[in-house]
Design a protein around this motif. Structure first.
Motif, PDB file in Angstrom:
ATOM      1  N   ASP A   1       0.899  -1.340  -0.097  1.00 47.64           N
ATOM      2  CA  ASP A   1      -0.165  -0.152  -0.045  1.00 47.64           C
ATOM      3  C   ASP A   1       0.802   1.221  -0.003  1.00 47.64           C
ATOM      4  O   ASP A   1       0.883   2.123   0.753  1.00 47.64           O
ATOM      5  CB  ASP A   1      -0.833   0.003   1.253  1.00 47.64           C
TER       6      ASP A   1
ATOM      7  N   ASP B   1       2.536   4.793  -1.376  1.00 53.08           N
ATOM      8  CA  ASP B   1       2.022   6.110  -1.944  1.00 53.08           C
ATOM      9  C   ASP B   1       2.848   6.071  -3.469  1.00 53.08           C
ATOM     10  O   ASP B   1       2.239   6.749  -4.440  1.00 53.08           O
ATOM     11  CB  ASP B   1       2.463   7.397  -1.282  1.00 53.08           C
ATOM     12  N   PHE B   2       3.806   5.604  -3.467  1.00 48.60           N
ATOM     13  CA  PHE B   2       4.562   5.673  -4.933  1.00 48.60           C
ATOM     14  C   PHE B   2       5.119   4.206  -4.881  1.00 48.60           C
ATOM     15  O   PHE B   2       6.067   3.668  -3.965  1.00 48.60           O
ATOM     16  CB  PHE B   2       6.040   6.613  -5.088  1.00 48.60           C
TER      17      PHE B   2
ATOM     18  N   LEU C   1      -4.638  -1.077 -11.444  1.00 53.02           N
ATOM     19  CA  LEU C   1      -4.306  -0.553 -10.217  1.00 53.02           C
ATOM     20  C   LEU C   1      -5.078   0.397  -9.516  1.00 53.02           C
ATOM     21  O   LEU C   1      -4.977   1.720  -9.676  1.00 53.02           O
ATOM     22  CB  LEU C   1      -2.886  -0.075 -10.316  1.00 53.02           C
TER      23      LEU C   1
ATOM     24  N   PHE D   1       4.073   3.799 -10.265  1.00 54.80           N
ATOM     25  CA  PHE D   1       2.561   3.775  -9.997  1.00 54.80           C
ATOM     26  C   PHE D   1       2.352   4.739  -8.566  1.00 54.80           C
ATOM     27  O   PHE D   1       3.156   4.483  -7.697  1.00 54.80           O
ATOM     28  CB  PHE D   1       2.086   2.488  -9.920  1.00 54.80           C
ATOM     29  N   THR D   2       1.592   5.644  -8.792  1.00 54.10           N
ATOM     30  CA  THR D   2       1.574   6.725  -7.765  1.00 54.10           C
ATOM     31  C   THR D   2      -0.119   7.293  -7.370  1.00 54.10           C
ATOM     32  O   THR D   2      -0.915   7.098  -8.256  1.00 54.10           O
ATOM     33  CB  THR D   2       2.368   7.926  -7.799  1.00 54.10           C
ATOM     34  N   LYS D   3      -0.329   7.195  -6.033  1.00 56.29           N
ATOM     35  CA  LYS D   3      -1.659   7.725  -5.904  1.00 56.29           C
ATOM     36  C   LYS D   3      -1.591   9.206  -5.944  1.00 56.29           C
ATOM     37  O   LYS D   3      -2.874  10.060  -5.590  1.00 56.29           O
ATOM     38  CB  LYS D   3      -1.789   7.376  -4.256  1.00 56.29           C
TER      39      LYS D   3
ATOM     40  N   TYR E   1      -4.345   4.310  -8.503  1.00 54.19           N
ATOM     41  CA  TYR E   1      -2.790   4.741  -9.001  1.00 54.19           C
ATOM     42  C   TYR E   1      -3.078   5.135 -10.444  1.00 54.19           C
ATOM     43  O   TYR E   1      -3.553   4.633 -11.304  1.00 54.19           O
ATOM     44  CB  TYR E   1      -2.097   3.562  -8.850  1.00 54.19           C
ATOM     45  N   ASP E   2      -2.354   6.557 -10.595  1.00 53.45           N
ATOM     46  CA  ASP E   2      -1.841   6.690 -11.844  1.00 53.45           C
ATOM     47  C   ASP E   2      -0.666   5.795 -12.306  1.00 53.45           C
ATOM     48  O   ASP E   2       0.121   5.790 -11.403  1.00 53.45           O
ATOM     49  CB  ASP E   2      -1.860   8.248 -11.961  1.00 53.45           C
ATOM     50  N   GLN E   3      -0.614   5.849 -13.396  1.00 57.44           N
ATOM     51  CA  GLN E   3       0.609   5.031 -14.174  1.00 57.44           C
ATOM     52  C   GLN E   3       1.408   5.626 -15.037  1.00 57.44           C
ATOM     53  O   GLN E   3       0.910   6.176 -15.748  1.00 57.44           O
ATOM     54  CB  GLN E   3       0.006   3.419 -14.770  1.00 57.44           C
TER      55      GLN E   3
END
Length: 254
Positions: free
Chosen positions: A27, A29-30, A47, A68-70, A50-52
């Protein structure tokens, strides 16, 4: 905030070996990966949340990185400086209000060191790039840096001296980068902790016997060092010849 970096040595193979279970369990953030080894359209990862961001190598089945980041970045770049592309897909930079996140898959100088001069040139280029970023705001730099910096960072230092990933030249480039204002997050918290490695050869029982190298890192701008709350290595996570490395940093969510 939690950051993860993992050389997955082929994301399609790693997904078949439990990547998604680990991804959701940790889990982060990055979540940064190296050696994705695919081209656009060859995998679809669902995902949620998450942005990819992917950087693919032109050569099929080779190199490649992803983040992959929130947290949606202000800007995204896939090269160094004015060159917003590079053929081997080795670097991604995400910009936020107060910091940059940079993931890199550093070129290997090869067993016979035929790529050493190119590797050293890469080191000079990436250091200048990181320092240019650092002059603007803090930097969180991670990835497979393909060097064991100190003797404590590999099992058999004496017999590996001068080998790819443990040449004096490669180690000195890491020293120079750290002296320029970066901190090795793991060594910041655990300066004398031994037998903590991130990569093992596929040779029989090498990983089982923990004959490894620590070549995957989170380096942060020195002003961020007091905000490091944890730096860990998830040695028990399989799926690749590398294992994930983790950084927990006291940063405001943006």
């Amino acid at each position: 905030m939690k950051f993860v970096s993992w050389n997955v040595n082929g994301i399609r193979a790693c997904v078949k070996k439990g990547f998604l279970d680990y991804f959701y369990e940790v889990d982060a953030d990055f979540f940064c990966i190296q050696e994705s080894k695919l081209q656009e359209g060859q995998i679809e990862l669902d995902l949620d949340g998450y942005d990819q961001y992917w950087n693919y190598a032109l050569r099929k089945g080779y190199s490649g990185t992803a983040i992959f980041t929130k947290h949606k970045p202000l800007t995204v770049s896939y090269g160094i400086g004015d060159n917003d592309s590079e053929e081997e897909g080795r670097i991604i930079t995400l910009e936020y209000k107060n910091y940059y996140v940079v993931t890199v898959y550093t070129p290997n100088s090869k067993r016979d060191l035929t790529r050493l001069s190119e590797r050293l040139q890469w080191e000079d280029t990436i250091q200048k790039y990181l320092l240019d970023l650092k002059a603007k705001k803090s930097v969180i730099y991670c990835g497979d840096l393909n060097v064991a910096h100190q003797e404590i960072d590999l099992k058999n230092a004496r017999s590996n001296r001068g080998n790819s990933g443990f040449t004096d030249e490669e180690r000195e480039k890491m020293t120079t980068l750290l002296k320029s204002g970066f901190v090795d997050s793991f060594r910041y918290l655990y300066p004398e902790k031994e037998d903590m490695f991130t990569w093992w050869s596929y040779m029989s029982k090498v990983r089982e016997r923990n004959i490894g190298w620590r070549i995957d890192y989170f380096l942060v701008s020195e002003e961020l060092a007091p905000r490091i709350s944890e730096a860990s290595i998830h040695t028990k996570i399989m799926g690749s010849d590398h294992c994930p490395v983790i950084l927990e940093l006291e940063l405001e969510t943006e």
